[in-house]
Design a protein around this motif. Structure first.
Motif, PDB file in Angstrom:
ATOM      1  N   PRO A 179       0.835  -1.206   0.000  1.00 40.62           N
ATOM      2  CA  PRO A 179       0.000   0.000   0.000  1.00 40.62           C
ATOM      3  C   PRO A 179       0.873   1.260   0.000  1.00 40.62           C
ATOM      4  CG  PRO A 179      -0.689  -1.541   1.705  1.00 40.62           C
ATOM      5  CD  PRO A 179       0.582  -2.059   1.148  1.00 40.62           C
ATOM      6  N   MET A 183       6.894  -1.151   1.039  1.00 45.58           N
ATOM      7  CA  MET A 183       6.971  -2.574   1.298  1.00 45.58           C
ATOM      8  C   MET A 183       6.088  -2.903   2.506  1.00 45.58           C
ATOM      9  SD  MET A 183      10.447  -4.762   1.264  1.00 45.58           S
ATOM     10  CE  MET A 183      11.165  -4.393   2.836  1.00 45.58           C
ATOM     11  N   ALA A 184       5.352  -4.005   2.431  1.00 48.24           N
ATOM     12  CA  ALA A 184       4.419  -4.349   3.498  1.00 48.24           C
ATOM     13  C   ALA A 184       4.549  -5.817   3.869  1.00 48.24           C
ATOM     14  CB  ALA A 184       2.990  -4.053   3.061  1.00 48.24           C
ATOM     15  N   LEU A 186       2.529  -9.089   6.022  1.00 43.32           N
ATOM     16  CA  LEU A 186       1.384  -9.610   6.761  1.00 43.32           C
ATOM     17  C   LEU A 186       1.744 -10.999   7.264  1.00 43.32           C
ATOM     18  CD1 LEU A 186      -1.606  -9.171   7.588  1.00 43.32           C
ATOM     19  CD2 LEU A 186      -2.234 -10.390   5.506  1.00 43.32           C
ATOM     20  N   ILE A 188       0.110 -14.301   9.592  1.00 45.47           N
ATOM     21  CA  ILE A 188      -1.011 -14.898  10.309  1.00 45.47           C
ATOM     22  C   ILE A 188      -0.519 -16.174  10.978  1.00 45.47           C
ATOM     23  CG2 ILE A 188      -3.234 -16.058  10.017  1.00 45.47           C
ATOM     24  CD1 ILE A 188      -3.799 -14.022   7.801  1.00 45.47           C
ATOM     25  N   PHE A 215      -6.031 -17.260  17.199  1.00 47.26           N
ATOM     26  CA  PHE A 215      -5.656 -16.510  16.000  1.00 47.26           C
ATOM     27  C   PHE A 215      -4.722 -15.359  16.383  1.00 47.26           C
ATOM     28  CE2 PHE A 215      -6.410 -12.759  13.378  1.00 47.26           C
ATOM     29  CZ  PHE A 215      -6.159 -13.250  12.121  1.00 47.26           C
ATOM     30  N   MET A 217      -2.019 -12.244  14.585  1.00 48.92           N
ATOM     31  CA  MET A 217      -1.593 -11.611  13.333  1.00 48.92           C
ATOM     32  C   MET A 217      -0.693 -10.410  13.584  1.00 48.92           C
ATOM     33  SD  MET A 217      -4.537  -9.103  11.956  1.00 48.92           S
ATOM     34  CE  MET A 217      -3.280  -8.445  10.905  1.00 48.92           C
ATOM     35  N   PHE A 231       1.154  -3.209  13.541  1.00 49.42           N
ATOM     36  CA  PHE A 231       0.364  -3.564  14.720  1.00 49.42           C
ATOM     37  C   PHE A 231       0.207  -5.078  14.781  1.00 49.42           C
ATOM     38  CE2 PHE A 231      -3.727  -4.855  12.956  1.00 49.42           C
ATOM     39  CZ  PHE A 231      -3.691  -4.296  11.691  1.00 49.42           C
ATOM     40  N   TYR A 233      -1.946  -8.479  16.917  1.00 47.48           N
ATOM     41  CA  TYR A 233      -3.061  -8.953  17.723  1.00 47.48           C
ATOM     42  C   TYR A 233      -2.805 -10.405  18.094  1.00 47.48           C
ATOM     43  CZ  TYR A 233      -7.657 -10.861  18.740  1.00 47.48           C
ATOM     44  OH  TYR A 233      -8.700 -11.520  19.323  1.00 47.48           O
ATOM     45  N   ASP A 247      -7.261 -10.637  25.280  1.00 44.29           N
ATOM     46  CA  ASP A 247      -6.378 -10.710  24.117  1.00 44.29           C
ATOM     47  C   ASP A 247      -5.343  -9.586  24.208  1.00 44.29           C
ATOM     48  OD1 ASP A 247      -8.138 -12.656  23.431  1.00 44.29           O
ATOM     49  OD2 ASP A 247      -9.153 -11.500  21.875  1.00 44.29           O
ATOM     50  N   ARG A 249      -2.667  -6.835  22.227  1.00 46.18           N
ATOM     51  CA  ARG A 249      -2.434  -6.124  20.969  1.00 46.18           C
ATOM     52  C   ARG A 249      -1.337  -5.087  21.192  1.00 46.18           C
ATOM     53  NH1 ARG A 249      -8.485  -5.048  20.606  1.00 46.18           N
ATOM     54  NH2 ARG A 249      -8.354  -6.873  21.905  1.00 46.18           N
TER      55      ARG A 249
ATOM     56  N   MET B   1     -14.929 -10.485  22.554  1.00 42.77           N
ATOM     57  CA  MET B   1     -13.524 -10.119  22.393  1.00 42.77           C
ATOM     58  C   MET B   1     -13.093 -10.323  20.956  1.00 42.77           C
ATOM     59  SD  MET B   1     -11.249  -9.313  24.873  1.00 42.77           S
ATOM     60  CE  MET B   1     -11.133  -7.839  23.906  1.00 42.77           C
ATOM     61  N   LEU B  16      -4.258  -4.566   1.182  1.00 45.36           N
ATOM     62  CA  LEU B  16      -3.064  -5.178   0.601  1.00 45.36           C
ATOM     63  C   LEU B  16      -3.390  -5.754  -0.774  1.00 45.36           C
ATOM     64  CD1 LEU B  16      -1.597  -6.910   3.767  1.00 45.36           C
ATOM     65  CD2 LEU B  16      -0.542  -5.075   2.460  1.00 45.36           C
ATOM     66  N   ALA B  19      -3.791  -2.978  -3.279  1.00 40.90           N
ATOM     67  CA  ALA B  19      -2.498  -2.394  -3.607  1.00 40.90           C
ATOM     68  C   ALA B  19      -1.743  -3.293  -4.572  1.00 40.90           C
ATOM     69  CB  ALA B  19      -1.685  -2.187  -2.335  1.00 40.90           C
ATOM     70  N   ASN B 128      11.865  -0.744  -5.031  1.00 40.79           N
ATOM     71  CA  ASN B 128      11.060  -1.935  -4.756  1.00 40.79           C
ATOM     72  C   ASN B 128      10.228  -2.370  -5.949  1.00 40.79           C
ATOM     73  OD1 ASN B 128      12.063  -2.232  -2.205  1.00 40.79           O
ATOM     74  ND2 ASN B 128      10.387  -1.117  -1.214  1.00 40.79           N
TER      75      ASN B 128
END
Lengths: 289, 144
Positions: A179, A183-184, A186, A188, A215, A217, A231, A233, A247, A249, B1, B16, B19, B128
């Motif tokens: 985005p 560079m990003a 993710l 899980i 779960f 992430m 961030f 979680y 939980d 975060r 929760m 994502l 993008a 990049n």
């Protein structure tokens, strides 16, 4: 009961400085691809293990990473020393010693409960993929064994055992053009666990004593090649009737000035840990070679 | 929760994914952002200097005809960056066959390219975009 700096702690800090200041060749992976190794020694973000392996070892290398991490919430402090060794970007073994100072509970309890202490040993195996270069994500499976070395308080609050194994599977993907053209990352992670407060309060309890799949992430974006912000979680079980568990975060920044040193800072919301509303700062210093 | 967190997470996934699809703006090509033919040639020359300085990989490149290598690399970068070039060399699989290129060596070349672009003050997002174009070649290069 604040423990005095013991010999192994001084040795661990010395080793960390030696790792970080080493001028030896650091490994063939790209900068930041080892993540951090806070808390338990498995490579990842601040509170979630990722599919990446610690340090910078590529296929024909192996290497050691060490970390000191401190978390200060409203009422508690957590110190963790962690070591992690990566073989060939394939297998990572890790160990940590965690000390959770709950001295602030003394007035409520009427006695000094001492520190909660946990040692962990972990193994993680990369199954497939490369987080940066392959279209599919990097996927790893891991085992994390936790063992309470002080078990009085956990047993009093209803924990069922002083040691147990977590099993997890993690998938990490890096987009070079994420985005806003940055560079990003993710990640899980699914974890099978019955740990109370990541094992610091033992494993299993009166409300629930069976494994649950949790779960977790992390999402991050790179401001430049050396600085990532994101961030995390981490869903957690709720096994003890004595005290509700929330939980976790955090929002974090990770700085990788070179392949020998990294610093991870975070603001973490750890919810209720016996006392409500535990949030505060978190910092981890790491060295690799 | 955890329900708001799940929706935040889904939002992040969607962002994502979008993008990933919409990363290429219509007007300027990557080739132009790299500085056109002059920029591409500067990147390749700088990268080869860094390769020669890196003892992990310098030997593997020492046997090459450097003039030809420089020309073909420039052609290749220009072509993948949507520039007006056609790559006339062997395929990646053909040119690396029998070399048993390791991940260490592959990453070292990537680092040489990154440091070359850093030295030439090319913006990180532009760097990049080029790396993302070249990344799929990894499987055609290593362990051939």
């Amino acid at each position: 009961m604040h423990s005095k700096p013991s010999g192994w702690r001084i040795a661990a800090l010395g080793a960390l400085v030696a790792l970080a200041s080493s001028s030896a060749y650091a490994g063939g992976r790209l900068l930041a691809t080892g993540g951090g190794i806070p808390l338990a020694g498995a490579a990842g973000g601040g509170i979630v293990p990722w599919a990446v392996l610690s340090g910078y070892s590529a296929d024909e290398e192996h290497g050691l990473t060490g970390a000191y991490t401190r978390v200060e919430t409203d009422d508690y402090t957590l110190d963790a020393f962690a070591l992690s060794y990566d073989f060939y970007n394939r297998v990572e073994v890790s160990a940590s010693r965690q000390t959770f100072d709950i001295g602030s509970l003394t007035p409520a309890l009427g006695f000094d409960p001492g520190d909660l202490k946990q040692d962990t040993f972990g193994v993680k195996v990369r199954l497939t993929g490369d987080a940066v270069f392959t279209r599919r994500p990097q996927v790893s499976v891991g085992l994390m064994h936790g063992k309470n070395t002080e078990y009085l308080i956990p047993s009093v609050v209803g924990s069922r055992r002083d040691s147990d194994n977590d099993f997890y599977v993690a998938a990490t993907k890096v987009w070079l053009t994420g985005p806003l053209k940055h560079m990003a990352l993710l990640n899980i992670t699914l974890r099978s666990t019955r740990a109370n407060q990541i094992g610091l309060l033992g494993f299993g309890g009166d409300l629930n004593d069976s494994r649950q799949t949790m779960f977790e992430m992390s999402a991050a974006t790179f401001v430049n090649r050396k600085l990532a912000v994101g961030f995390e979680y981490r869903q957690k079980p709720n096994n003890l009737s004595f005290a509700k568990e929330d939980d976790w975060r955090d929002v974090f920044a990770a700085y990788f000035p070179n392949k020998h040193f990294a610093i991870v800072a975070a603001y973490a919301d750890l919810g209720s840990i016996v006392l409500p509303h535990q949030s505060g700062f978190y910092i981890s210093f790491e060295g690799s070679r | 929760m955890g329900r708001p967190i799940v929706s935040v997470f889904c939002g992040a996934l969607v962002a994502l994914a979008l993008a990933g699809c919409a990363a290429q703006p219509a007007h300027r090509t990557l080739y132009e952002d790299l500085g056109g033919q002059k920029g591409v040639e500067a990147i390749v020359s700088e990268m080869l200097l860094k390769v020669a300085d890196d003892r992990r990989i310098s030997a593997a490149f020492a046997a090459s005809n450097l003039t030809r290598l420089r020309r073909l690399l420039a052609e290749q970068v220009c072509a993948v960056a949507d520039g007006p070039c056609k790559y006339t060399g062997y395929s990646m699989v053909e040119s690396h066959r029998g070399m048993e290129v390791t991940e260490i060596e592959f990453n070292a070349v990537v680092e040489a390219l990154i440091y070359a672009m850093e030295d030439l003050k090319i913006a990180t997002p532009t760097q990049n975009r080029l790396l993302a174009k070249l990344a799929p070649m990894r499987d055609e290069i290593i362990y051939r």
